[in-house]
Enzyme design. Structure first.
Site, short mmCIF file in Angstrom:
data_model
loop_
_atom_site.label_atom_id
_atom_site.label_comp_id
_atom_site.label_asym_id
_atom_site.label_seq_id
_atom_site.Cartn_x
_atom_site.Cartn_y
_atom_site.Cartn_z
N GLU A 197 50.13 89.99 56.89
CA GLU A 197 50.99 89.58 55.77
C GLU A 197 52.31 88.98 56.25
OE1 GLU A 197 50.59 92.59 56.83
OE2 GLU A 197 52.42 93.76 56.61
N GLY A 243 54.97 99.92 56.82
CA GLY A 243 56.17 100.65 56.45
C GLY A 243 56.20 101.88 57.33
N GLU A 244 56.76 102.96 56.85
CA GLU A 244 56.74 104.20 57.63
C GLU A 244 55.68 105.13 57.06
OE1 GLU A 244 58.01 105.23 60.49
OE2 GLU A 244 58.75 103.18 60.71
N CYS A 261 48.90 98.48 59.68
CA CYS A 261 49.90 99.23 60.45
C CYS A 261 50.00 100.67 59.92
CB CYS A 261 51.24 98.52 60.42
SG CYS A 261 52.42 99.17 61.61
N HIS A 294 50.15 92.98 61.41
CA HIS A 294 50.57 92.59 60.05
C HIS A 294 50.16 91.16 59.71
CE1 HIS A 294 53.14 96.11 59.46
NE2 HIS A 294 53.50 95.97 60.71
N ARG A 328 50.04 106.65 66.93
CA ARG A 328 51.27 106.13 66.31
C ARG A 328 52.21 105.60 67.38
NH1 ARG A 328 54.70 109.73 62.93
NH2 ARG A 328 55.61 107.75 62.32
N ARG A 330 56.34 98.00 66.03
CA ARG A 330 56.27 99.46 66.30
C ARG A 330 54.87 99.95 65.91
NH1 ARG A 330 60.66 103.13 66.50
NH2 ARG A 330 59.41 104.38 65.10
#
Lengths: 197, 290
Positions: A169, A47-48, A79, A167, A105, A132
């Protein structure tokens, strides 16, 4: 064995689906009241990281979770979750920390830099989806490096803390979640058995 | 579909449970990021001002968008006119994270949307019913949002669009398999997408709410109706205390099922944007691009 999934923002539902496939019980943490339920491991999803870091503090989740992580609770960050576990963050703020690594990041740039690849993780080839994504720019001597791609560290473990820049997932491959469940199971008292796989 | 399309759908998955905020300057972008926005939408004028100013509304100045890209670390989105292939190429050239092919701007093409499969950057598109949503996905959109009625502060249309999409999806789910061919014909969409919805009860991409969300309660309402996240446009920077309202909406999206917390979040936010009722507006942006 029950796994809690941080669900303040991001792709938490996808982790739940992976745990369902492995037969592991899980629930979501959205606010401090959710911490009343006992759990044996914690997943910090993608996520962020800026959003999660802020919401963790404002929803009074930061201190109790940090205490648990510092106390040895098995934790798995993907992430953004890797960034939350890094002791040092380039281009961002430290959150929980606990892994002696420097996370960079947005290390691959903007969305056009997102990619998919296949690399060995702890000896087994797995698909890796980078969105990202960060990578680990530097890791201390206590950190076990589990995967690399393009010369950069993208998966690592330190004690009960596991982190991937990619990821798992978002793929069909349950290798890394199974690895985490095994890791969490091995820190349980001997009379509790591992339900997955 | 191809790998790039999967990666673009994946980015939308990372935005779930979050709030995407309209910003017009790097300063606003920073306020939005600090308030907990999971992405920002860079545009020269927010929808309420576009509505007030009238005239033709176009893609924003790339220099302004780049300023916002430099100001924040979260994903930056920007809008192009419906069907404006060249504007989309320009945004791809400056490495935008997501393009919104948006009815908020004046349409450049009254018949064809952009063939989004020809691009590497992802697209989000508005929809007010399932047919529109699946047509945009067939054209390559990797994220959908309700159209709502932008720049009004009136949530009624976003609610109508979300409920419409959901009820149409439930209808497809309940059909016999041999009825799906006719359903595809009626919806004017490809059969394989109809089949996906029939089997999964959801769109094959992430679906956000947009258009008219102005309060934490509005955001919670949209989440309870099945939105996976929320776009807030004019609602934040047209209000009395943007930073506080933005932060409250972010928390409302995370804990949309906790009325006690929502009550706390709704306190003392200062003035909400004034808003206009749908009966009072002359231009229905949601009718652009079907």
């Amino acid at each position: 064995m029950t796994i809690a999934i941080l669900a303040v923002q991001g792709a938490f539902a996808e982790h739940g689906a992976m745990l369902d496939r492995l037969g592991a019980a899980h629930f979501e943490i959205r606010q401090a009241a959710d911490l009343a339920r006992p759990f044996d491991g914690l997943i910090l999803p993608g996520g962020e990281s800026t959003v999660m870091n802020k919401l963790l503090r404002e929803l009074d989740l930061f201190s109790p979770l940090k205490e648990k992580i510092d106390g040895g609770l098995p934790v798995f960050g993907t992430c953004a979750g890797l960034i939350l576990l890094a002791d040092r963050v380039e281009g961002g703020e430290r959150c929980f920390g606990g892994m002696d690594v420097t996370a960079r990041r947005n290390a691959y740039g903007r969305q056009l830099g997102s990619f998919r690849t296949q690399e060995p993780f702890a000896g087994k080839s797995v698909p890796m989806v980078f969105i990202r994504a960060p990578y680990i720019a530097q890791a201390g001597p206590e950190v076990e490096i589990l995967a690399e791609t393009g010369g950069h560290i993208v998966a690592a473990r330190q004690g009960n803390r596991l982190a991937t820049a990619f990821h798992p997932e978002l793929t069909e491959d349950t290798t890394i979640h199974a690895y985490f469940l095994k890791m969490a199971a091995s820190s349980l008292p001997a009379d509790e058995t591992f339900p997955g796989q | 579909m191809n790998e790039r399309y999967e990666l673009n759908k994946n980015l939308a998955q990372m935005l779930k449970g979050g709030v995407i905020m309209d910003v017009t300057t790097p300063e606003q972008a920073k306020i939005a990021e600090q308030a907990g926005a999971c992405a920002v939408m860079a545009l020269e004028r927010i929808p309420a001002d576009i509505r007030a100013a009238g005239g033709v509304s176009r893609m924003s100045d790339p220099k302004m968008i780049k300023g916002i890209q430099q100001a924040v670390s979260i994903p930056v989105m920007a809008k192009v006119r419906i069907g404006h292939i060249a504007e989309a190429q320009i945004l791809q050239a400056i490495e935008i994270d997501y393009i919104d092919e948006s009815e908020v701007l004046s349409p450049a093409d009254d018949k064809y949307h952009i063939d989004k499969t020809q691009f590497d950057v992802p697209f989000v598109c508005g929809a007010k019913d399932l047919g529109e949503a699946l047509r945009r996905i067939a054209e390559g959109a990797s994220m959908i949002r309700t159209k709502g009625e932008p720049g009004t502060g009136d949530v009624v249309q976003a609610v109508r669009h979300m409920r419409m999409m959901n009820s149409e999806m439930r209808r497809l789910q309940s059909m016999r398999e041999d009825e799906l061919y006719q359903a595809a014909k009626e919806l004017m969409v490809p059969y394989d997408l109809v089949r996906y919805v029939h089997e999964n009860g959801r769109l094959p991409v992430v679906n956000f709410a947009a258009g008219g969300v102005a309060t934490p309660a509005d955001a919670a309402l949209m989440m309870q109706l099945g939105a996976e996240g929320v776009f807030v446009g004019s609602g934040i920077f047209k209000s009395g205390n943007p930073a506080k309202r933005a932060a409250a909406i972010v928390k409302a999206v995370t804990n949309y099922n906790d009325p006690k917390l929502l009550a706390e979040l709704s306190e003392d936010l200062g003035e909400a944007m004034v808003g206009i009722n749908e009966q009072e507006i002359e231009l229905l942006m949601a009718e652009r691009g079907k």
